[in-house]
Scaffold this motif. Structure first.
Motif: not given
Length: 187
Positions: A58-73
């Motif tokens: 499997h080849t890496l094609l995408y990254v994403g984030i969770a909790g971009s700010t300190p107050t993000s849920t």
């Protein structure tokens, strides 16, 4: 967790999980902030295989984030279960994949209400495709936005659009998403 290591060190060692494992109860994904990576078995036309991180076929094609700010849920668990369980309206990744696979999977974009992003009739076929073709890894970090920025700058991530305008696949993915269209408003 040591953020002093080079960006993306975890991409080579973190366990790879199937979408089915993420949908399982209990879910193995932590309810914390972090960054996640999607690896795919098949490349899309126009994506060259050279110099890509590949693990277990499997080849890496995408990254994403969770909790971009300190107050993000938004947590890793919430984001990844959304990508695995929800629809293209709630998941940028599903939106992009659907745009690229619309003909192959027989998807039909619909725009309920006044949404700018579609949902797909045939969304279950996209979920099945993910089950067969995707693997996911994650890394807990208190600064996911910075980690994502570093990875997009350092790696070849063709399915990331934001912050990745110079990538050669950016125009192809942008055009595929735009080709889904938007129904004209009644006059």
């Amino acid at each position: 967790m040591t953020d002093a290591l080079p960006p993306g060190h975890w991409l080579r060692t973190a366990a790879l999980h199937t979408p089915a494992a993420i949908r399982a109860n209990p879910c193995p994904v932590p309810a914390s902030r972090g960054i996640y990576a999607w690896f795919f078995r098949d490349l899309f036309p126009g994506i060259q295989p050279a110099d890509r991180l590949t693990r277990d076929g499997h080849t890496l094609l995408y990254v994403g984030i969770a909790g971009s700010t300190p107050t993000s849920t938004r947590t890793l668990r919430k984001r990844l279960t959304t990508h695995c369980n929800e629809n293209a309206y709630r998941s940028t990744l599903r939106y992009s994949l659907g745009a690229l696979l619309v003909d192959d999977l027989g998807l039909r974009p619909t725009f309920p209400y006044k949404q700018q992003r579609p949902i797909f009739e045939g969304e279950t076929r996209l979920s099945e495709w993910l089950k067969d073709n995707a693997r996911i890894a994650w890394h807990e970090t208190p600064q996911p936005r910075e980690a994502e920025r570093q990875l997009i700058a350092a790696l070849d991530l063709p399915l990331n659009l934001e912050g990745n305008h110079r990538h050669p696949f950016h125009p192809t993915l942008t055009a595929a998403r735009k080709a889904l269209g938007r129904p004209a408003r009644p006059q």
